[in-house]
Design a protein around this motif. Sequence first.
Motif, PDB file in Angstrom:
ATOM      1  N   ALA A 187      -2.127  -2.323  -0.086  1.00  0.00           N
ATOM      2  CA  ALA A 187      -2.280  -1.464   1.095  1.00  0.00           C
ATOM      3  C   ALA A 187      -0.958  -1.178   1.797  1.00  0.00           C
ATOM      4  O   ALA A 187       0.054  -1.852   1.580  1.00  0.00           O
ATOM      5  CB  ALA A 187      -3.255  -2.118   2.066  1.00  0.00           C
ATOM      6  N   THR A 188      -1.020  -0.192   2.663  1.00  0.00           N
ATOM      7  CA  THR A 188       0.127   0.221   3.460  1.00  0.00           C
ATOM      8  C   THR A 188      -0.041  -0.252   4.911  1.00  0.00           C
ATOM      9  O   THR A 188      -0.991  -0.954   5.237  1.00  0.00           O
ATOM     10  CB  THR A 188       0.286   1.751   3.360  1.00  0.00           C
ATOM     11  N   TRP A 189       0.888   0.153   5.782  1.00  0.00           N
ATOM     12  CA  TRP A 189       0.943  -0.411   7.141  1.00  0.00           C
ATOM     13  C   TRP A 189       0.377   0.509   8.219  1.00  0.00           C
ATOM     14  O   TRP A 189       0.323   0.122   9.376  1.00  0.00           O
ATOM     15  CB  TRP A 189       2.396  -0.758   7.498  1.00  0.00           C
TER      16      TRP A 189
ATOM     17  N   LYS B  97      -3.618  -7.282  -1.129  1.00  0.00           N
ATOM     18  CA  LYS B  97      -2.251  -7.506  -0.630  1.00  0.00           C
ATOM     19  C   LYS B  97      -1.914  -6.503   0.459  1.00  0.00           C
ATOM     20  O   LYS B  97      -1.839  -5.308   0.218  1.00  0.00           O
ATOM     21  CB  LYS B  97      -1.225  -7.352  -1.760  1.00  0.00           C
TER      22      LYS B  97
ATOM     23  N   ASP C 182       7.155  -6.514  -1.862  1.00  0.00           N
ATOM     24  CA  ASP C 182       6.822  -5.644  -2.987  1.00  0.00           C
ATOM     25  C   ASP C 182       6.647  -6.441  -4.279  1.00  0.00           C
ATOM     26  O   ASP C 182       5.888  -6.054  -5.170  1.00  0.00           O
ATOM     27  CB  ASP C 182       7.935  -4.593  -3.184  1.00  0.00           C
TER      28      ASP C 182
ATOM     29  N   PHE D 107      -4.545   1.496  -5.074  1.00  0.00           N
ATOM     30  CA  PHE D 107      -3.281   1.490  -4.327  1.00  0.00           C
ATOM     31  C   PHE D 107      -3.251   2.594  -3.284  1.00  0.00           C
ATOM     32  O   PHE D 107      -3.615   3.740  -3.565  1.00  0.00           O
ATOM     33  CB  PHE D 107      -2.117   1.696  -5.314  1.00  0.00           C
TER      34      PHE D 107
ATOM     35  N   GLY E 284      -0.257   4.156  -0.706  1.00  0.00           N
ATOM     36  CA  GLY E 284       1.159   4.050  -0.340  1.00  0.00           C
ATOM     37  C   GLY E 284       1.904   5.326  -0.683  1.00  0.00           C
ATOM     38  O   GLY E 284       1.324   6.410  -0.756  1.00  0.00           O
ATOM     39  N   SER E 285       3.199   5.158  -0.938  1.00  0.00           N
ATOM     40  CA  SER E 285       4.068   6.322  -1.118  1.00  0.00           C
ATOM     41  C   SER E 285       3.992   6.873  -2.546  1.00  0.00           C
ATOM     42  O   SER E 285       3.589   6.161  -3.479  1.00  0.00           O
ATOM     43  CB  SER E 285       5.502   5.914  -0.811  1.00  0.00           C
TER      44      SER E 285
ATOM     45  N   LEU F 293      -1.909   8.603  -2.156  1.00  0.00           N
ATOM     46  CA  LEU F 293      -0.469   8.669  -1.903  1.00  0.00           C
ATOM     47  C   LEU F 293      -0.126   9.582  -0.724  1.00  0.00           C
ATOM     48  O   LEU F 293      -0.986   9.964   0.055  1.00  0.00           O
ATOM     49  CB  LEU F 293       0.241   9.096  -3.189  1.00  0.00           C
ATOM     50  N   GLY F 294       1.122   9.909  -0.616  1.00  0.00           N
ATOM     51  CA  GLY F 294       1.597  10.667   0.547  1.00  0.00           C
ATOM     52  C   GLY F 294       1.192  12.124   0.512  1.00  0.00           C
ATOM     53  O   GLY F 294       0.649  12.626  -0.466  1.00  0.00           O
TER      54      GLY F 294
ATOM     55  N   CYS G 170      -1.622   9.657   6.567  1.00  0.00           N
ATOM     56  CA  CYS G 170      -1.361  10.401   5.327  1.00  0.00           C
ATOM     57  C   CYS G 170      -1.804  11.856   5.486  1.00  0.00           C
ATOM     58  O   CYS G 170      -1.144  12.765   5.005  1.00  0.00           O
ATOM     59  CB  CYS G 170      -2.062   9.742   4.160  1.00  0.00           C
TER      60      CYS G 170
ATOM     61  N   GLU H  29       7.783  14.625   3.496  1.00  0.00           N
ATOM     62  CA  GLU H  29       6.794  13.954   4.354  1.00  0.00           C
ATOM     63  C   GLU H  29       7.539  13.143   5.412  1.00  0.00           C
ATOM     64  O   GLU H  29       8.194  12.155   5.096  1.00  0.00           O
ATOM     65  CB  GLU H  29       5.902  13.017   3.518  1.00  0.00           C
TER      66      GLU H  29
HETATM   67  P1  NAD Z   1       4.922   1.948   0.024  1.00  0.00           P
HETATM   68  O1  NAD Z   1       4.583   2.690  -1.202  1.00  0.00           O
HETATM   69  O2  NAD Z   1       6.345   1.634   0.292  1.00  0.00           O
HETATM   70  O3  NAD Z   1       4.160   0.511   0.038  1.00  0.00           O
HETATM   71  C1  NAD Z   1       2.763   0.384  -0.067  1.00  0.00           C
HETATM   72  C2  NAD Z   1       2.421  -1.006  -0.608  1.00  0.00           C
HETATM   73  O4  NAD Z   1       2.904  -1.136  -1.949  1.00  0.00           O
HETATM   74  C3  NAD Z   1       3.019  -2.174   0.162  1.00  0.00           C
HETATM   75  O5  NAD Z   1       2.061  -3.194   0.261  1.00  0.00           O
HETATM   76  C4  NAD Z   1       4.193  -2.594  -0.713  1.00  0.00           C
HETATM   77  O6  NAD Z   1       4.574  -3.941  -0.521  1.00  0.00           O
HETATM   78  C5  NAD Z   1       3.626  -2.353  -2.091  1.00  0.00           C
HETATM   79  N1  NAD Z   1       4.621  -2.136  -3.170  1.00  0.00           N
HETATM   80  C6  NAD Z   1       5.870  -1.620  -3.065  1.00  0.00           C
HETATM   81  N2  NAD Z   1       6.443  -1.539  -4.284  1.00  0.00           N
HETATM   82  C7  NAD Z   1       5.516  -1.969  -5.184  1.00  0.00           C
HETATM   83  C8  NAD Z   1       5.494  -2.066  -6.601  1.00  0.00           C
HETATM   84  N3  NAD Z   1       6.536  -1.705  -7.364  1.00  0.00           N
HETATM   85  N4  NAD Z   1       4.355  -2.531  -7.200  1.00  0.00           N
HETATM   86  C9  NAD Z   1       3.278  -2.873  -6.469  1.00  0.00           C
HETATM   87  N5  NAD Z   1       3.240  -2.804  -5.104  1.00  0.00           N
HETATM   88  C10 NAD Z   1       4.357  -2.344  -4.473  1.00  0.00           C
HETATM   89  O7  NAD Z   1       4.264   2.780   1.183  1.00  0.00           O
HETATM   90  P2  NAD Z   1       4.318   2.546   2.759  1.00  0.00           P
HETATM   91  O8  NAD Z   1       5.673   2.870   3.297  1.00  0.00           O
HETATM   92  O9  NAD Z   1       3.738   1.227   3.070  1.00  0.00           O
HETATM   93  O10 NAD Z   1       3.261   3.648   3.260  1.00  0.00           O
HETATM   94  C11 NAD Z   1       3.580   4.956   3.621  1.00  0.00           C
HETATM   95  C12 NAD Z   1       3.070   5.936   2.595  1.00  0.00           C
HETATM   96  O11 NAD Z   1       1.671   5.716   2.349  1.00  0.00           O
HETATM   97  C13 NAD Z   1       3.142   7.372   3.071  1.00  0.00           C
HETATM   98  O12 NAD Z   1       3.659   8.167   2.031  1.00  0.00           O
HETATM   99  C14 NAD Z   1       1.687   7.750   3.357  1.00  0.00           C
HETATM  100  O13 NAD Z   1       1.409   9.117   3.275  1.00  0.00           O
HETATM  101  C15 NAD Z   1       0.976   6.949   2.328  1.00  0.00           C
HETATM  102  N6  NAD Z   1      -0.436   6.780   2.687  1.00  0.00           N
HETATM  103  C16 NAD Z   1      -1.399   7.429   1.933  1.00  0.00           C
HETATM  104  C17 NAD Z   1      -2.739   7.313   2.272  1.00  0.00           C
HETATM  105  C18 NAD Z   1      -3.809   8.015   1.471  1.00  0.00           C
HETATM  106  O14 NAD Z   1      -4.985   7.645   1.594  1.00  0.00           O
HETATM  107  N7  NAD Z   1      -3.501   9.014   0.665  1.00  0.00           N
HETATM  108  C19 NAD Z   1      -3.122   6.554   3.369  1.00  0.00           C
HETATM  109  C20 NAD Z   1      -2.137   5.903   4.102  1.00  0.00           C
HETATM  110  C21 NAD Z   1      -0.785   6.030   3.751  1.00  0.00           C
END
Ligand code: NAD
Length: 468
Positions: A142-144, A168, A200, A217, A219-220, A242-243, A275, A372
């Motif tokens: 998850a993300t923050w 996680k 990470d 997943f 995140g970004s 994702l983003g 997002c 973004e």
């Molecule tokens: P991030 O991708 O940096 O991290 C997300 C998670 O992945 C964290 O828990 C991190 O520790 C983990 N991580 C990082 N590298 C990894 C790897 N190589 N393998 C496995 N896990 C790994 O993203 P962020 O900065 O936490 O979140 C912001 C992004 O999330 C923005 O782009 C946002 O748009 C996106 N987001 C998308 C949605 C959606 O539903 N589409 C919802 C919320 C946020």
Amino acid sequence: MITPTLTIGGKAVPGARSFPVIDPARGTPFADSPGADESQVDDAVAAAQRAFGAWAALTQEQRRVVLTAAAATIQQSADDLAQLLTQEQGRPLARARDEVLGVPALLATTARFELRNELIREDARGRVELRRKPLGVVAAIATWNYPLMVAAGKIWPALLAGNTVVLKPSPYTPLSTLRLGELLRDTLPPGVLNVVAGGDDVGRRLTQHPDVRKISFTGSVPVGKKIMAAAASDLKRITLELGGNDPAIVLADADIPKVAKRLFWGAFANSGQICVAAKRVYVEERVFEPLVEALGSIARGVKVGSGFEPDVQLGPVNNRAQYDRVNELLESARKDGATFVTGGEPLAGDGYLIAPTLVTGISDGSRLVDEEQFGPALPIVPVRDAEDALERANATHFGLGGSIWTSDRERGVSLASRLECGTGWINQHGAFAFEAPFGGCKWSGVGYENGPIGLESFTEYQVISEAF
Ligand code: NAD
């Protein structure tokens, strides 16, 4: 001082290491989080693997009863969880409470959907049935920005479908998720839900573990691509949320005061860290000035500060890296000749506070429009007409959401359906319906969460074919 624990195999486990958690309103640490090392990640997967057989053998109805009891404990602890969430995430306390209450609400909706076996054929020769089976151990990463809701969107459907989970959280917001694990520990059978915090590297270990059968997943985009690559060697199933860089298209016939109010919050809620926040506005030239003026007057009246202050509407940006990124994009816009209608500068103090920033005088090709920002900054770009706007809106790798603002409903629907994105809104932006699948096209994601499709994504089909 808060002393949370990891949850592994139904037990409270202190982390093998620890890391500081920062208060985003002050920019200083306020607690230590336990962090898992590699062997603890492996222990969590092993516990989930051990729990899988018995959990999968229950009926969906039996799992629903257990999960509903678990969700009730979250509801009862809403105030405590909201405090923790505001402390580590930054958002105003009332909004943090909304997020906590969303967790049981999401289960209540998800639990309405039934994973049914389907009879494909039955005749004199035999019987063919389609079944849906859980996958096994699911890694939920998850993300923050909405730590608990992002987690809930994964754990509820995964568990309801009969999988077990290792969750996680982001290293920026581990505490509320660890607390969630603690709260669920007594109602869920041991090992069904395991929570391991860390950096990470913990996520990487999970994605490479041979006993993990699915990675869900959020995140970004860059990390999403790494996860897809990591999953490939073992053909793990994936869902990637994702983003985005959501466009909002405002047509000349729109009711501008009404649009401004909804669009402002569609862009700036949670300080833009959503997002599906509106991240660029295309507005027909004729109503450009009135829209900018109306958005500007809302932005000037918004109270920004610590989420614990009364009446605060927007909290800080969550973390230093994101704060630096938003400021870098603003600086780049300034170099491109931008006008800051409001904001544009960080607010005084050591916290990560940025006033809601409305930007004009830049267009496609400027980083703040093309990338973004995931923060409280919104570029507003005048366009010739709806076709011009659509072309710009779709000229991107992103494809999460988008909106059309107009008094003509039929035209709104028709234009929204031409947006290349997972959700097209009309006269609103970012509204979630838990019953509807949520996901992105192009670089914004693979697969869907929520609704019956989200639930099914935690299953595999099996055909049972019998000869008479
Ligand atoms: P991030 O991708 O940096 O991290 C997300 C998670 O992945 C964290 O828990 C991190 O520790 C983990 N991580 C990082 N590298 C990894 C790897 N190589 N393998 C496995 N896990 C790994 O993203 P962020 O900065 O936490 O979140 C912001 C992004 O999330 C923005 O782009 C946002 O748009 C996106 N987001 C998308 C949605 C959606 O539903 N589409 C919802 C919320 C946020």
